[in-house]
Scaffold this motif. Structure first.
Motif, PDB file in Angstrom:
ATOM      1  N   ALA A 109      -5.623 -22.264 -32.476  1.00  0.00           N
ATOM      2  CA  ALA A 109      -6.838 -21.994 -31.707  1.00  0.00           C
ATOM      3  C   ALA A 109      -7.406 -20.626 -32.075  1.00  0.00           C
ATOM      4  O   ALA A 109      -8.626 -20.465 -32.228  1.00  0.00           O
ATOM      5  CB  ALA A 109      -6.538 -22.053 -30.207  1.00  0.00           C
ATOM      6  N   ARG A 110      -6.543 -19.633 -32.234  1.00  0.00           N
ATOM      7  CA  ARG A 110      -7.014 -18.299 -32.619  1.00  0.00           C
ATOM      8  C   ARG A 110      -7.626 -18.320 -34.024  1.00  0.00           C
ATOM      9  O   ARG A 110      -8.608 -17.614 -34.301  1.00  0.00           O
ATOM     10  CB  ARG A 110      -5.869 -17.292 -32.539  1.00  0.00           C
TER      11      ARG A 110
ATOM     12  N   VAL B   4     -11.099 -19.607 -33.662  1.00  0.00           N
ATOM     13  CA  VAL B   4     -11.971 -18.599 -33.047  1.00  0.00           C
ATOM     14  C   VAL B   4     -12.383 -17.553 -34.076  1.00  0.00           C
ATOM     15  O   VAL B   4     -13.544 -17.103 -34.087  1.00  0.00           O
ATOM     16  CB  VAL B   4     -11.265 -17.941 -31.839  1.00  0.00           C
ATOM     17  N   ARG B   5     -11.473 -17.176 -34.973  1.00  0.00           N
ATOM     18  CA  ARG B   5     -11.810 -16.184 -35.995  1.00  0.00           C
ATOM     19  C   ARG B   5     -12.864 -16.704 -36.972  1.00  0.00           C
ATOM     20  O   ARG B   5     -13.580 -15.922 -37.606  1.00  0.00           O
ATOM     21  CB  ARG B   5     -10.549 -15.771 -36.763  1.00  0.00           C
TER      22      ARG B   5
ATOM     23  N   ARG C 293     -15.426 -18.183 -36.027  1.00  0.00           N
ATOM     24  CA  ARG C 293     -16.671 -18.054 -35.259  1.00  0.00           C
ATOM     25  C   ARG C 293     -17.484 -19.353 -35.242  1.00  0.00           C
ATOM     26  O   ARG C 293     -18.657 -19.381 -35.634  1.00  0.00           O
ATOM     27  CB  ARG C 293     -17.513 -16.905 -35.810  1.00  0.00           C
TER      28      ARG C 293
ATOM     29  N   ILE D  15     -16.114 -25.588 -30.193  1.00  0.00           N
ATOM     30  CA  ILE D  15     -14.768 -26.082 -30.493  1.00  0.00           C
ATOM     31  C   ILE D  15     -14.543 -27.368 -29.710  1.00  0.00           C
ATOM     32  O   ILE D  15     -14.782 -27.410 -28.501  1.00  0.00           O
ATOM     33  CB  ILE D  15     -13.687 -25.056 -30.107  1.00  0.00           C
TER      34      ILE D  15
ATOM     35  N   ALA E  69      -7.294 -23.481 -26.595  1.00  0.00           N
ATOM     36  CA  ALA E  69      -8.641 -23.033 -26.954  1.00  0.00           C
ATOM     37  C   ALA E  69      -9.236 -22.152 -25.857  1.00  0.00           C
ATOM     38  O   ALA E  69      -9.861 -21.124 -26.132  1.00  0.00           O
ATOM     39  CB  ALA E  69      -9.534 -24.248 -27.209  1.00  0.00           C
TER      40      ALA E  69
ATOM     41  N   ALA F  13      -7.878 -18.782 -26.014  1.00  0.00           N
ATOM     42  CA  ALA F  13      -8.271 -18.031 -27.211  1.00  0.00           C
ATOM     43  C   ALA F  13      -9.672 -17.460 -27.132  1.00  0.00           C
ATOM     44  O   ALA F  13      -9.981 -16.485 -27.816  1.00  0.00           O
ATOM     45  CB  ALA F  13      -8.149 -18.931 -28.445  1.00  0.00           C
ATOM     46  N   THR F  14     -10.532 -18.061 -26.322  1.00  0.00           N
ATOM     47  CA  THR F  14     -11.910 -17.574 -26.228  1.00  0.00           C
ATOM     48  C   THR F  14     -12.505 -17.878 -24.861  1.00  0.00           C
ATOM     49  O   THR F  14     -12.250 -18.940 -24.284  1.00  0.00           O
ATOM     50  CB  THR F  14     -12.803 -18.197 -27.315  1.00  0.00           C
TER      51      THR F  14
ATOM     52  N   ILE G 268     -16.945 -18.902 -26.718  1.00  0.00           N
ATOM     53  CA  ILE G 268     -17.327 -20.060 -27.531  1.00  0.00           C
ATOM     54  C   ILE G 268     -17.229 -21.320 -26.681  1.00  0.00           C
ATOM     55  O   ILE G 268     -16.205 -21.568 -26.047  1.00  0.00           O
ATOM     56  CB  ILE G 268     -16.408 -20.194 -28.755  1.00  0.00           C
TER      57      ILE G 268
ATOM     58  N   ILE H 154     -16.360 -24.892 -25.421  1.00  0.00           N
ATOM     59  CA  ILE H 154     -15.274 -25.816 -25.740  1.00  0.00           C
ATOM     60  C   ILE H 154     -15.620 -27.183 -25.157  1.00  0.00           C
ATOM     61  O   ILE H 154     -15.882 -27.301 -23.956  1.00  0.00           O
ATOM     62  CB  ILE H 154     -13.934 -25.331 -25.154  1.00  0.00           C
TER      63      ILE H 154
END
Length: 218
Positions: A109-110, A113-114, A116, A120, A131, A134-135, A138, A140
Motif C-alpha cells: 500500500a505504501r 501511495v509513493r 501518487r 486506489i 490502503a 497508508a494515506t 488519496i 480509496i
C-alpha cells in the motif's frame, strides 16, 4: 499496466500533472471508476479532460493467477474505457499483489501511495485497511464482501467520511429495516417474513436485530 507481486519493487511510468491540478479532474476519474464498477455507463458526452494521464493503483491480497483476479483486472479497465479512460492513452494501472502474504499489504500500500495515484482500488478488508493506513488524502475505492461499517472502514454507507468509498455486498444494518418496509408495502397483508442465511450468521447479525426492530413498528 504494471503488475507487482509481494516481493517486487515498485516500478512505473511518471505521473502526469501535479499537486496543483484541479480537484475536479480527480473527482471525474473517481466518479467514472465508481460508476463503472456498478456497471452503469456514464453519458456518452461526459469525457475526461484532454491532455491528462490518470494513474490507478489496485491493491489485492491474492495472486495474479487466482480465478477471481483476471475478472477484476478485466472489469476495471473495461469499466473505465466506457467512460473515456483508456490504458496507453490517458490511463496507467499499477497492480500490487500480496500473494496471500497478508503481512505484505501495508508495504505494498505504501508503494502505491509513493506512485501518487489518483485513486486506489483495494480488494477486501485487509487491503482496504492497509490502503487507509497508508494515506488519508488519496481516494480509496473499496470492493468488500463484509460490512465496512462494522469493520470500522467507513462511518456509514450514506456518508462514508474520510477518503474511503466503494462497493460492498453487505448492506448497512439500517437497510435491513428498510427492506422490511418495502416488503410490507408490496404485500400489505404479510404477517410472517422469513430470513435465510448461512451458518451462525443470524445469531450475531446486527441486520437481523434491525429487521426485528422494524417489524415491531410495522
Amino acid at each position: 499496466m504494471t503488475r507487482e507481486r509481494g516481493s517486487s519493487v515498485a516500478a512505473c511510468a511518471p505521473r502526469a500533472g501535479g499537486p496543483a491540478e484541479p480537484a475536479m479532474n480527480r473527482r471525474a476519474f473517481l466518479g467514472a471508476l465508481a460508476v463503472g464498477l456498478l456497471a452503469t455507463p456514464r453519458a456518452a458526452g461526459a469525457q475526461p479532460p484532454a491532455g491528462k494521464v490518470y494513474r490507478l493503483g489496485v491493491l489485492s491480497p491474492g495472486r495474479p493467477d487466482e480465478p477471481t483476479v483476471p475478472t477484476t483486472s478485466s472489469l476495471i479497465p473495461v469499466a473505465l474505457r466506457a467512460s473515456g479512460f483508456v490504458e496507453g492513452r490517458n490511463l496507467v494501472v499499477d497492480w500490487r499483489f500480496a500473494d496471500d502474504k497478508f503481512d505484505q499489504l501495508p508495504r505494498l500500500a505504501r508503494e502505491l501511495v509513493r506512485l501518487r495515484p489518483d485513486v486506489i482500488v483495494a480488494l477486501g478488508t485487509l487491503a482496504i485497511q492497509a490502503a487507509k493506513d497508508a494515506t488519508a488524502t488519496i481516494p480509496i475505492v473499496m470492493i468488500i464482501g463484509a460490512d465496512p461499517v462494522a469493520r470500522g472502514l467507513v462511518s456509514s454507507l450514506g456518508r462514508p467520511g474520510g477518503n474511503v468509498t466503494g462497493v460492498t455486498l453487505v448492506a448497512e444494518t439500517v437497510l435491513a429495516g428498510k427492506r422490511l418496509e418495502l416488503i410490507k408495502e408490496a404485500v400489505p397483508r404479510a404477517t410472517r417474513i422469513a430470513v435465510l442465511a448461512t451458518g451462525g450468521f443470524l445469531a450475531r447479525s446486527a441486520q437481523l436485530q434491525e429487521a426485528e426492530k422494524a417489524a415491531r413498528v410495522l
